[in-house]
Design a protein around this motif. Structure first.
Motif: not given
Length: 213
Positions: A12-26
């Motif tokens: 996490t950053t002040p504005r973003l979140e980076l994560r491995l995707p869920t199927l909905d994220d994909l």
């Protein structure tokens, strides 16, 4: 997921979140690919996957994540995060390592949906994986590259402290194009406030590293 703890890894950053995707994220990421990643006529990628029709771009975006998960090994891994900004999936930021436990070197690659560019997101998401690499995994170097006619990517690298590391010539579509390599050493990296890593410890063996005591 106990046997695949990477799904709980986040940066996490002040504005973003980076994560491995869920199927909905994909699904959402595939929508970004279908909408467009760069201006028509340009080609920032060595493999011209964005030349395909929108539905094929969307499908290949999903498939590459499945391939990376299926072929992951501690000696050769590619970790592609989705980037969430203001509740939307806006692009992907990847980090890869081969024999990382020995080399201490990672490479990065990314793309951002065209309508989300020019907001500083590209710099912040690269800085996020650099934080994971240096502060989390103890990397010694990070590398990247971009075609010399892709000034935006090279500007991000130079803003973050990378130094030029030589030129390569690659085939691009039906011609040759020069690619600028860049490299960032640990001692040239500057940590940023407000960047945090979550859920890393259970993942360390998957990156080829020993678990923390």
């Amino acid at each position: 997921m106990r046997h695949w703890p990477l799904f709980a890894l986040r940066v996490t950053t002040p504005r973003l979140e980076l994560r491995l995707p869920t199927l909905d994220d994909l699904d959402a990421l595939a929508d970004r690919a279908a909408e467009g990643v760069h201006e028509p006529g340009g080609m920032p990628f060595g493999v011209p996957w964005t030349d395909a029709p929108p539905d094929e771009r969307a499908r290949s975006t999903v498939q590459i994540h499945f391939r990376q998960w299926g072929t992951w090994s501690p000696d050769n891994w590619s970790c592609s995060f989705v980037v969430a900004w203001e509740g939307q999936i806006v692009g992907t930021q990847g980090m890869a390592g081969r024999d990382f436990a020995y080399t201490g070197e990672i490479s990065t690659g990314s793309w951002l949906g065209l309508r989300f560019q020019d907001k500083g997101i590209g710099t912040e998401m690269r800085a996020a994986v650099l934080h994971l690499a240096f502060a989390g995994l103890g990397a010694r170097h990070a590398t990247s590259s971009a075609f010399v006619d892709n000034p935006r990517s090279l500007a991000v690298s130079r803003k973050l402290g990378y130094r030029d590391d030589g030129i390569e010539v690659h085939r691009r579509r039906d011609g040759a194009a020069q690619q600028q390599r860049v490299r960032l050493a640990r001692e040239d990296w500057t940590a940023r406030a407000g960047f945090e890593i979550h859920g890393l410890d259970p993942c360390l063996p998957l990156f080829g590293l020993p678990p923390r005591a």
